[in-house]
Structure formats: structure tokens, C-alpha cells
Design an enzyme around this catalytic site. Structure first.
Site, PDB file in Angstrom:
ATOM      1  N   ASP A 170      17.708   9.824  -7.622  1.00  0.00           N
ATOM      2  CA  ASP A 170      19.152  10.085  -7.509  1.00  0.00           C
ATOM      3  C   ASP A 170      19.651  10.028  -6.070  1.00  0.00           C
ATOM      4  O   ASP A 170      20.649  10.692  -5.729  1.00  0.00           O
ATOM      5  CB  ASP A 170      19.497  11.453  -8.125  1.00  0.00           C
ATOM      6  CG  ASP A 170      19.329  11.474  -9.630  1.00  0.00           C
ATOM      7  OD1 ASP A 170      19.243  10.382 -10.225  1.00  0.00           O
ATOM      8  OD2 ASP A 170      19.263  12.576 -10.211  1.00  0.00           O
TER       9      ASP A 170
ATOM     10  N   HIS B   1       0.814  -1.208   0.000  1.00  0.00           N
ATOM     11  CA  HIS B   1       0.000   0.000   0.000  1.00  0.00           C
ATOM     12  C   HIS B   1       0.853   1.267   0.000  1.00  0.00           C
ATOM     13  O   HIS B   1       0.332   2.380   0.117  1.00  0.00           O
ATOM     14  CB  HIS B   1      -0.923  -0.019   1.237  1.00  0.00           C
ATOM     15  CG  HIS B   1      -2.015   0.992   1.203  1.00  0.00           C
ATOM     16  ND1 HIS B   1      -2.136   2.009   2.137  1.00  0.00           N
ATOM     17  CD2 HIS B   1      -3.052   1.156   0.353  1.00  0.00           C
ATOM     18  CE1 HIS B   1      -3.185   2.742   1.861  1.00  0.00           C
ATOM     19  NE2 HIS B   1      -3.766   2.268   0.787  1.00  0.00           N
TER      20      HIS B   1
ATOM     21  N   HIS C 242      -8.462  11.858   1.891  1.00  0.00           N
ATOM     22  CA  HIS C 242      -7.713  10.599   1.860  1.00  0.00           C
ATOM     23  C   HIS C 242      -6.385  10.732   2.602  1.00  0.00           C
ATOM     24  O   HIS C 242      -5.573   9.811   2.610  1.00  0.00           O
ATOM     25  CB  HIS C 242      -7.475  10.211   0.393  1.00  0.00           C
ATOM     26  CG  HIS C 242      -6.914   8.844   0.184  1.00  0.00           C
ATOM     27  ND1 HIS C 242      -5.626   8.626  -0.256  1.00  0.00           N
ATOM     28  CD2 HIS C 242      -7.457   7.621   0.352  1.00  0.00           C
ATOM     29  CE1 HIS C 242      -5.411   7.320  -0.362  1.00  0.00           C
ATOM     30  NE2 HIS C 242      -6.493   6.688   0.000  1.00  0.00           N
TER      31      HIS C 242
ATOM     32  N   LYS D  35       3.395   4.382  -1.211  1.00  0.00           N
ATOM     33  CA  LYS D  35       3.576   5.307  -2.334  1.00  0.00           C
ATOM     34  C   LYS D  35       4.916   5.988  -2.119  1.00  0.00           C
ATOM     35  O   LYS D  35       5.029   6.946  -1.345  1.00  0.00           O
ATOM     36  CB  LYS D  35       2.463   6.362  -2.398  1.00  0.00           C
ATOM     37  CG  LYS D  35       1.066   5.804  -2.652  1.00  0.00           C
ATOM     38  CD  LYS D  35       0.319   5.565  -1.376  1.00  0.00           C
ATOM     39  CE  LYS D  35      -1.074   5.033  -1.666  1.00  0.00           C
ATOM     40  NZ  LYS D  35      -1.702   4.471  -0.441  1.00  0.00           N
TER      41      LYS D  35
ATOM     42  N   ASP E 111       0.893  17.580  20.150  1.00  0.00           N
ATOM     43  CA  ASP E 111       1.471  18.702  20.878  1.00  0.00           C
ATOM     44  C   ASP E 111       2.080  19.700  19.906  1.00  0.00           C
ATOM     45  O   ASP E 111       1.449  20.066  18.926  1.00  0.00           O
ATOM     46  CB  ASP E 111       2.472  18.187  21.910  1.00  0.00           C
ATOM     47  CG  ASP E 111       1.790  17.350  23.002  1.00  0.00           C
ATOM     48  OD1 ASP E 111       0.588  17.564  23.234  1.00  0.00           O
ATOM     49  OD2 ASP E 111       2.450  16.476  23.582  1.00  0.00           O
TER      50      ASP E 111
ATOM     51  N   LYS F  65      -3.495  10.850   5.456  1.00  0.00           N
ATOM     52  CA  LYS F  65      -3.181  10.043   6.631  1.00  0.00           C
ATOM     53  C   LYS F  65      -2.147  10.815   7.444  1.00  0.00           C
ATOM     54  O   LYS F  65      -0.938  10.670   7.267  1.00  0.00           O
ATOM     55  CB  LYS F  65      -2.608   8.675   6.236  1.00  0.00           C
ATOM     56  CG  LYS F  65      -3.506   7.866   5.276  1.00  0.00           C
ATOM     57  CD  LYS F  65      -3.113   8.095   3.847  1.00  0.00           C
ATOM     58  CE  LYS F  65      -3.631   7.058   2.870  1.00  0.00           C
ATOM     59  NZ  LYS F  65      -4.939   6.558   2.974  1.00  0.00           N
TER      60      LYS F  65
END
Length: 365
Positions: free
Chosen positions: A122, A115, A283, A117, A290, A285
Site C-alpha cells: 500500500d 538477488h 546469512h 528481497k 562508529d 548482511k
């Protein structure tokens, strides 16, 4: 600031990417300027205009002598046709499908998906976050991504190299050369999946919540928290911590949406504040705690992300990043309505039935 492990890199620069058009513009520029190597690992790549633009740049760079490696999840990218892959391979791009379905692994193949991405360029630039590759992410989704330059890129390279080996690729050691970095953002990159670190991200989340003193603000597209996670939230509320969670009003995953509904009443009863995002599908996450911990990555708050699938999450120890993400959270709240327990007593029977079904099946979400 509470740090649970020594895997923290210093001297990093971070750029927050909040818009699909901006994110893909940055991705395209970064890979177009690659001189040595490009590593790209994605759950979902679409054969649409955005996907074909990325493919065109990757093939051009491969033909120019850049070493290009691509991993895509066979389930997430199940619509990606053979022609798309062949055009990459014919240009010299090395392509691996992660866990393709066969009769031998038909049962196991449904779970333990990649899952993540991730893009590294380089050994100097790295990108990770919530955006998959496709047209739908340009305008219809609200997501959060990161561009990182600095020592944390080596960790992303190592994570990619491990998945490349798991996907049947050659064993290689990323050719990382530490340059003089002027960045000042300490970052810990955590990867989860099978093996001893399968709950690394989940454990980090609960540890951060357990040590928070003032606030924990979370954005997640799916809210299916396990008992350990819920307990950490409730204990934090008892300590006076301001716990807020933004979730979408609509979802691309019906069962997960039903399951999320089943937990809202319990969370509200324990003092957790829930906000329903009414604009696009959110979408992102993300987490801020704090004034000194911020997190962006691919892990949802559900069983699959916290204990089954391969995920990657960046934890940044920077007041500036926390301030910036805090402003994003407040801006997102302007598109939200707050859930109140008194208003949920009159929920229609159909919704209560769906939420019950979702909760019953939540172990597979």
C-alpha cells in the site's frame, strides 16, 4: 556522519527482524492487511509450507481486489513449479520470472541475477533483508530483515517498478502519497545491478569504511572481498579502527566457503578480526560504523553482490539502530570463535588446497 549522496529520506520508522518466525509473521500480517497493492520481489521462493502460506494470502488479497505483483528470479527459484505460479495467476496475481533461461541467453543467464528481497504494501510499508521465502529460513538460518514505514518506502517502490519493467511488465509509476510520518530515522536505499550504478552498494561500503573513526563491524555469509574493499579495511586498521567480521562456520555454497578461507590469513595479517559463527548458518548482511551508520540488506561481500547481481541495501543514520545492531553483533559473537593467525599455520593440506581453488575461481562468486 558521512553521506556520499543526497538520496536520503527522512521521517522513517524501522523495526529490526532477527528471527525467521517473527519475520514471516510480520510479512504475513502486513500482506494480509493490504488494501490497495502488494509488490513482492524475491530471489528464492520455495514451494513448501511457508511458500504456500504466502501464496494463499497473496491469492486471497488479489481476489479481494488488491493489485498484486510478484517477481521471482528464474535461477534462484528454479524449483518453483508451474502449478504454484498458475494458482497465483488464476487468482489475478501478476507474476514475472526474472531472466528465465533460454538457449539464446544460456551464457548471460547465469549472471546478473535478481538477488533482492523486497516487499512493499500500500505504498506505506516496506520490507527488505536477507530472508528468502521458505521453511529453511524459519529456524536453521540466522538472518536480519527490516520493516520500514515512511518515505523510504517510495524508493523501494521505485526500485521494484524498475525491475518490473526489466522483467517485461507494464510501465507504471508507484502511487505514493506522503503521509504525516512521526519516524526519525534517515534512510538511504541503494540498489545495484547493471548500468551506471552497478557498484553503488560496494562503493558505499568502501566509503563508509574509509571515513570510519572508531569501529566497523560486519556480518556476511560470504567473504570474498576485492582489492578495493580489502584496501579500505587495511587503511582503516592503520587509523586505529576496530574492524570485526563475522562469517559462518558452514555454508550453503561450497565454493564460496573455500574462497572465504583463502582471504582469512591476509585479513588477519593486516589486523582485521575474523569471528566464525558456530551456531546456525548466519546469512545476515549487516554493517555498523562508529555510532551513526547501520546497514541491512541483501548484498554479500563478494564479486556477484558487489558487481554483478541486482541487490538492495538500506543505510540508516540512527544511533539507536546502530546501538540495537551492535547488541545483535555482540550476541552473535557469543556463538563465535575468533580466528587467530597462529592457529592457521597448521591447517590441513586439504583445506589449503580447497581455499586455493576457491580463490582462483572467486571472480565468479
Amino acid at each position: 556522519m558521512h553521506k556520499t549522496s543526497p538520496k536520503i529520506t527522512a521521517n522513517n520508522n524501522v523495526r529490526l527482524l532477527l528471527d525467521g518466525k517473527e519475520t514471516f509473521s510480520v510479512i504475513q500480517e502486513a500482506i494480509r492487511n493490504a488494501k490497495k497493492c502488494i509488490n513482492l520481489e524475491y530471489f528464492l521462493i520455495s514451494d513448501d509450507r511457508t511458500g504456500r502460506i504466502i501464496k494463499s494470502i497473496l491469492t486471497e488479497r488479489a481476489l479481494a481486489g488488491v493489485r498484486v505483483r510478484v517477481i521471482f528470479d528464474a535461477a534462484g527459484s528454479w524449483r518453483l513449479g508451474r502449478k504454484f505460479v498458475s494458482e497465483l495467476e488464476n487468482a489475478g496475481v501478476q507474476v514475472k520470472r526474472f531472466r528465465p533461461f533460454t538457449w539464446r541467453n544460456i551464457n548471460a543467464g547465469i549472471i546478473h541475477r535478481d538477488h533482492r528481497k523486497i516487499i512493499t504494501i500500500d505504498d506505506k510499508k516496506g520490507l527488505l533483508g536477507g530472508f528468502n521465502i521458505g521453511d529453511i529460513y524459519l529456524s536453521q538460518w540466522r538472518d536480519t530483515h527490516l520493516m520500514i514505514e515512511g518515505e523510504a518506502v517510495k524508493v523501494l517502490d521505485d526500485i521494484f517498478a524498475d525491475m518490473w519493467r526489466k522483467s517485461g511488465g507494464d510501465i507504471y509509476v508507484p502511487n505514493y502519497h506522503a503521509a504525516n510520518q512521526e519516524g526519525n530515522v534517515p534512510i538511504k536505499i541503494l540498489a545495484s545491478g547493471t548500468g551506471k550504478d552497478f557498484r553503488a552498494i560496494a562503493n558505499e561500503y568502501t566509503d563508509i569504511i574509509s571515513h570510519a573513526e572508531k569501529r566497523v563491524w560486519i556480518t556476511t555469509p560470504y567473504l570474498v572481498p576485492d582489492k578495493v574493499f580489502r584496501r579500505s579495511l587495511y587503511e582503516a586498521v592503520k587509523r586505529g579502527v576496530d574492524i570485526r567480521i563475522i562469517i559462518p562456520s558452514r555454508s550453503n555454497h561450497t565454493l564460496a566457503s573455500w574462497a572465504s578461507q583463502s582471504y582469512i590469513n591476509e585479513l588477519l595479517r593486516h589486523g582485521v578480526r575474523i569471528f566464525i559463527y558456530r551456531d546456525r548458518f548466519i546469512h545476515a548482511k549487516t554493517l555498523i560504523a562508529d555510532t551513526d551508520i547501520a546497514s541491512v540488506g541483501t548484498a554479500n561481500i563478494d564479486t556477484l553482490s558487489f558487481g554483478v547481481n541486482y541487490e538492495v541495501q538500506a543505510f540508516m543514520y540512527s544511533q539507536k539502530i546502530v546501538d540495537d545492531l551492535g547488541k545483535v553483533f555482540i550476541a552473535d559473537m557469543e556463538h563465535c570463535s575468533e580466528e587467530l593467525l597462529m592457529n592457521r599455520k597448521s591447517l590441513p593440506f586439504s583445506l589449503r588446497l580447497k581455499s586455493g581453488i576457491g580463490r582462483l575461481l572467486s571472480r565468479w562468486l
